[in-house]
Motif scaffolding. Structure first.
Motif, PDB file in Angstrom:
ATOM      1  N   ILE A  75     -16.473  46.446  82.344  1.00 34.16           N
ATOM      2  CA  ILE A  75     -16.876  45.362  83.247  1.00 34.16           C
ATOM      3  C   ILE A  75     -17.253  44.117  82.437  1.00 34.16           C
ATOM      4  N   ALA A  76     -17.763  44.326  81.202  1.00 29.62           N
ATOM      5  CA  ALA A  76     -18.203  43.192  80.371  1.00 29.62           C
ATOM      6  C   ALA A  76     -17.076  42.200  80.089  1.00 29.62           C
ATOM      7  N   PRO A  77     -15.921  42.652  79.530  1.00 30.94           N
ATOM      8  CA  PRO A  77     -14.857  41.668  79.304  1.00 30.94           C
ATOM      9  C   PRO A  77     -14.320  41.052  80.589  1.00 30.94           C
ATOM     10  N   ILE A  78     -14.368  41.824  81.687  1.00 29.41           N
ATOM     11  CA  ILE A  78     -13.922  41.267  82.971  1.00 29.41           C
ATOM     12  C   ILE A  78     -14.833  40.112  83.380  1.00 29.41           C
ATOM     13  N   LEU A  79     -16.149  40.334  83.280  1.00 29.98           N
ATOM     14  CA  LEU A  79     -17.109  39.284  83.646  1.00 29.98           C
ATOM     15  C   LEU A  79     -17.002  38.075  82.711  1.00 29.98           C
ATOM     16  N   ILE A  80     -16.821  38.352  81.411  1.00 33.62           N
ATOM     17  CA  ILE A  80     -16.672  37.262  80.436  1.00 33.62           C
ATOM     18  C   ILE A  80     -15.418  36.457  80.751  1.00 33.62           C
ATOM     19  N   GLY A  81     -14.329  37.174  81.056  1.00 31.98           N
ATOM     20  CA  GLY A  81     -13.072  36.496  81.405  1.00 31.98           C
ATOM     21  C   GLY A  81     -13.209  35.654  82.656  1.00 31.98           C
ATOM     22  N   TYR A 174      -7.096  28.105  75.740  1.00 34.37           N
ATOM     23  CA  TYR A 174      -8.219  28.508  76.580  1.00 34.37           C
ATOM     24  C   TYR A 174      -7.770  28.937  77.979  1.00 34.37           C
ATOM     25  N   LYS A 175      -6.587  28.480  78.402  1.00 31.91           N
ATOM     26  CA  LYS A 175      -6.109  28.824  79.735  1.00 31.91           C
ATOM     27  C   LYS A 175      -5.601  30.261  79.803  1.00 31.91           C
ATOM     28  N   VAL A 176      -5.190  30.796  78.671  1.00 29.84           N
ATOM     29  CA  VAL A 176      -4.652  32.154  78.632  1.00 29.84           C
ATOM     30  C   VAL A 176      -5.754  33.187  78.422  1.00 29.84           C
ATOM     31  N   VAL A 177      -6.754  32.841  77.613  1.00 30.74           N
ATOM     32  CA  VAL A 177      -7.804  33.778  77.211  1.00 30.74           C
ATOM     33  C   VAL A 177      -8.491  34.478  78.391  1.00 30.74           C
ATOM     34  N   PRO A 178      -8.920  33.772  79.456  1.00 29.44           N
ATOM     35  CA  PRO A 178      -9.622  34.459  80.552  1.00 29.44           C
ATOM     36  C   PRO A 178      -8.818  35.605  81.159  1.00 29.44           C
ATOM     37  N   PHE A 179      -7.505  35.399  81.327  1.00 30.45           N
ATOM     38  CA  PHE A 179      -6.653  36.415  81.934  1.00 30.45           C
ATOM     39  C   PHE A 179      -6.482  37.623  81.010  1.00 30.45           C
ATOM     40  N   VAL A 180      -6.409  37.362  79.709  1.00 30.03           N
ATOM     41  CA  VAL A 180      -6.296  38.447  78.732  1.00 30.03           C
ATOM     42  C   VAL A 180      -7.556  39.309  78.758  1.00 30.03           C
ATOM     43  N   LEU A 181      -8.726  38.669  78.843  1.00 31.50           N
ATOM     44  CA  LEU A 181      -9.992  39.401  78.840  1.00 31.50           C
ATOM     45  C   LEU A 181     -10.136  40.259  80.098  1.00 31.50           C
ATOM     46  N   ALA A 183      -7.694  41.453  81.909  1.00 28.68           N
ATOM     47  CA  ALA A 183      -6.723  42.540  81.777  1.00 28.68           C
ATOM     48  C   ALA A 183      -7.248  43.615  80.825  1.00 28.68           C
ATOM     49  N   LEU A 184      -7.885  43.189  79.741  1.00 25.87           N
ATOM     50  CA  LEU A 184      -8.433  44.130  78.762  1.00 25.87           C
ATOM     51  C   LEU A 184      -9.508  45.010  79.412  1.00 25.87           C
ATOM     52  N   ILE A 188      -9.405  49.113  79.823  1.00 25.40           N
ATOM     53  CA  ILE A 188     -10.482  49.990  79.334  1.00 25.40           C
ATOM     54  C   ILE A 188     -10.942  50.925  80.448  1.00 25.40           C
ATOM     55  N   MET A 189     -11.116  50.386  81.639  1.00 25.76           N
ATOM     56  CA  MET A 189     -11.603  51.191  82.759  1.00 25.76           C
ATOM     57  C   MET A 189     -10.556  52.199  83.222  1.00 25.76           C
ATOM     58  N   VAL A 190      -9.294  51.811  83.200  1.00 31.58           N
ATOM     59  CA  VAL A 190      -8.213  52.723  83.604  1.00 31.58           C
ATOM     60  C   VAL A 190      -8.099  53.874  82.618  1.00 31.58           C
ATOM     61  N   GLU A 191      -8.107  53.549  81.301  1.00 32.17           N
ATOM     62  CA  GLU A 191      -7.960  54.579  80.280  1.00 32.17           C
ATOM     63  C   GLU A 191      -9.136  55.562  80.283  1.00 32.17           C
ATOM     64  N   ALA A 192     -10.316  55.094  80.672  1.00 31.87           N
ATOM     65  CA  ALA A 192     -11.497  55.957  80.701  1.00 31.87           C
ATOM     66  C   ALA A 192     -11.614  56.734  82.012  1.00 31.87           C
ATOM     67  N   GLY A 193     -10.775  56.404  82.996  1.00 31.37           N
ATOM     68  CA  GLY A 193     -10.843  57.070  84.293  1.00 31.37           C
ATOM     69  C   GLY A 193     -11.987  56.585  85.155  1.00 31.37           C
ATOM     70  N   THR A 194     -12.455  55.380  84.874  1.00 26.78           N
ATOM     71  CA  THR A 194     -13.631  54.849  85.575  1.00 26.78           C
ATOM     72  C   THR A 194     -13.347  54.527  87.028  1.00 26.78           C
TER      73      THR A 194
END
Length: 200
Positions: A75-81, A174-181, A183-184, A188-194
């Motif tokens: 959730i952290a990178p999602i919120l940062i993004g 800077y326009k690309v970075v938010p979407f990458v974060l 997605a990341l 992370i949440m998908v791979e962990a089964g969250t």
């Protein structure tokens, strides 16, 4: 073989997306005659190394929690993004400040301090990533980070003499970075089964 290539690709994307703004900080240092290249290089590696170590230590929480719960850190990178996207929509630009110090060690520490201060968000992104990876995978990511840091330093040094080339990066990076974060964080949440945990 495919797994290692996927890991290398992920590490490269993560480093690039979380350190795109470091290019501009390094440009500022390289154009400052008070800083010698070796001081900038040493300081940058100290800063990146500290961020990596703090994130790796923080990821040890995975030893006592189930992977599904560790994935909640995604959730952290999602919120940062989303925050970066919000700032982008509002038209705010991130301002970078760096310290001026006297002496060789002071200048090295200045570069390291700025790298760490600018990379506060990095910890929130690296920690959940490391928490869902094995020790070997973390080491591989660390090696990629070492090589990418060298590439960043070389690129920044090169751009000092070619500032017009840096303009498109400054405009669109800077326009690309938010979407990458975002997605990341989802990866992370998908791979962990969250998501399964949330649904249930």
């Amino acid at each position: 073989m495919q797994d290692i290539l996927a890991l290398l690709g992920l590490a490269i994307v993560i480093f690039a997306s979380t350190n795109i703004d470091d290019i501009f900080i390094l440009l500022a240092f390289f154009t400052d005659s008070k800083f010698k290249p070796r001081q900038i290089i040493t300081g940058q590696y100290l800063g990146i190394g500290a961020l990596f170590l703090i994130s790796a230590l923080g990821s040890l929480v995975s030893l006592v929690l189930a992977p599904e719960y560790v994935g909640l850190l995604g959730i952290a990178p999602i919120l940062i993004g989303l925050k970066k996207l919000y700032d982008l929509i509002r038209g705010e630009e991130e301002s970078e400040e760096y310290l001026e110090s006297h002496g060789s060690n002071g200048r090295i520490l200045a570069v390291a301090a700025v790298t760490m201060a600018n990379g506060g968000d990095n910890i929130g992104i690296y920690t959940p990533l490391f928490a869902t990876r094995s020790a070997v995978e973390i080491v591989v990511i660390g090696i990629v980070f070492v090589l990418m840091t060298a590439l960043w330093l070389l690129l920044a040094h090169w751009l000092v003499s070619h500032r017009t080339i840096g303009a498109p990066i400054r405009r669109y990076g800077y326009k690309v970075v938010p979407f990458v974060l975002v997605a990341l964080g989802i990866i992370i949440m998908v791979e962990a089964g969250t998501f399964g945990l949330i649904v249930n």
